[in-house]
Design an enzyme around this catalytic site. Structure first.
Site, PDB file in Angstrom:
ATOM      1  N   GLU A  84       0.810  -1.215   0.000  1.00  0.00           N
ATOM      2  CA  GLU A  84       0.000   0.000   0.000  1.00  0.00           C
ATOM      3  C   GLU A  84       0.848   1.272   0.000  1.00  0.00           C
ATOM      4  O   GLU A  84       0.332   2.355  -0.300  1.00  0.00           O
ATOM      5  CB  GLU A  84      -0.922   0.020   1.222  1.00  0.00           C
ATOM      6  CG  GLU A  84      -2.037  -1.009   1.180  1.00  0.00           C
ATOM      7  CD  GLU A  84      -3.078  -0.705   0.114  1.00  0.00           C
ATOM      8  OE1 GLU A  84      -3.146   0.451  -0.355  1.00  0.00           O
ATOM      9  OE2 GLU A  84      -3.826  -1.633  -0.259  1.00  0.00           O
ATOM     10  N   GLU A 115       7.921 -21.909   6.985  1.00  0.00           N
ATOM     11  CA  GLU A 115       8.223 -21.082   8.157  1.00  0.00           C
ATOM     12  C   GLU A 115       9.139 -21.790   9.152  1.00  0.00           C
ATOM     13  O   GLU A 115       9.646 -21.164  10.077  1.00  0.00           O
ATOM     14  CB  GLU A 115       6.933 -20.687   8.871  1.00  0.00           C
ATOM     15  CG  GLU A 115       6.206 -21.806   9.572  1.00  0.00           C
ATOM     16  CD  GLU A 115       5.007 -21.298  10.355  1.00  0.00           C
ATOM     17  OE1 GLU A 115       5.017 -21.464  11.588  1.00  0.00           O
ATOM     18  OE2 GLU A 115       4.071 -20.750   9.745  1.00  0.00           O
TER      19      GLU A 115
END
Length: 300
Positions: A84, A115
């Site tokens: 953004e 992960e």
């Protein structure tokens, strides 16, 4: 098996023990009540968050980058915040970067096991040429994600500034952090569902970590988003509206000047308020690091 039973994020919530016996309105009221605790937990951490923001600002101002790294929900929230920044603040796409365990494809479909490997976090830092000029924010609700831990340890070894963002006291990643932001929103509504209160808390802090440095870099005029990139019809309309609010002119005038300024709201504002042309506004803003207040004084 890894013992995670002692982590703050894995504890049961006594307030929601009978949630499966409640009607829908009762459940959403309970969730809303628990969510109110999130903002309170952030308020307690504001001094530490402020120090982290100052460190980020100094490095961005000096040409460094803000790099988020995380897995699962935490990594997706980092990616959401990073993408953004260019349209919102008009910055280059490599100023704020997000690394997600398993790559960007893991945003919509989990890459199982990614992960759990510290070396993958290190490799992803190498992939973006991470250096000591940059700042790394390791995001992990549990504070123990190996992918994040490996990256934090590597960044720390490089001498880069590191920030840990977790929802667990005395987290593993905090050991490699210059600043440790530990949020305590309380036990989740559904035990172990860290996409809920922990995720909300992390997102609220990420908003601050990216937005405040941009304000300090002159990306706003007052509280107006003047460096947005008007890349579609909605954003063109938003830019014109911002010009109206900043200058007091009508929409027709704002749209006309905005078009003359190649849809750069910041330039349009300077043109109108200083009574100069687009070329002069570009010179003034260039001389004043893109700050409208200073550019207006420069043109007086």
């Amino acid at each position: 098996m890894v013992d995670i039973s002692n982590l703050d994020t894995e504890q049961p919530n006594s307030e929601t023990a009978d949630i499966d016996k409640m009607d829908t309105l009762g459940i959403v009221r309970l969730i809303n009540s628990e969510d109110k605790k999130v903002a309170e937990s952030i308020e307690a951490a504001l001094p530490v968050i402020s120090a982290a923001i100052d460190a980020i600002y100094e490095r961005l101002k000096s040409g460094g980058r803000l790099v988020y790294i995380g897995a699962g929900t935490s990594g997706r929230l980092g990616l959401l915040d990073a993408v953004e920044c260019p349209p919102t603040f008009g910055v280059d796409y490599d100023m704020v970067i997000a690394l997600l365990a398993g790559g960007t494809g893991a945003f919509v479909k989990a890459v199982e096991g990614a992960e759990d490997r510290e070396e993958l976090g290190i490799a992803d830092l190498h992939g973006v040429n991470f250096s000591k000029k940059d700042v790394l924010v390791g995001i992990a609700a549990s504070g123990r994600t190996p992918y994040v831990k490996g990256a934090m340890a590597h960044a720390h070894t490089l001498g880069a500034f590191t920030i840990a963002l977790s929802c667990t006291k005395n987290s593993d990643i905090a050991a490699y952090a210059n600043i440790d932001i530990t949020l305590q929103p309380g036990a989740e509504v559904i035990a172990g569902s860290t996409r809920m209160k922990s995720g909300t808390a992390q997102k609220m802090v990420l908003n601050m970590l990216s937005t405040v440095p941009m304000i300090r870099l002159g990306k706003t005029y007052g509280n107006l988003m003047v460096d947005l990139k008007a890349t579609n019809n909605k954003l063109v309309s938003r830019a014109a509206n911002i010009v109206c609010m900043a200058t007091g002119v009508d929409m027709e005038t704002a749209s006309k000047v905005l078009h003359e300024c190649e849809f750069f709201a910041k330039n349009a504002i300077v043109v109108i308020l200083a009574g100069v042309d687009y070329a002069a506004s570009k010179v003034a803003l260039s001389q004043c690091d893109g700050r409208i207040y200073q550019a207006l004084n420069y043109l007086r």
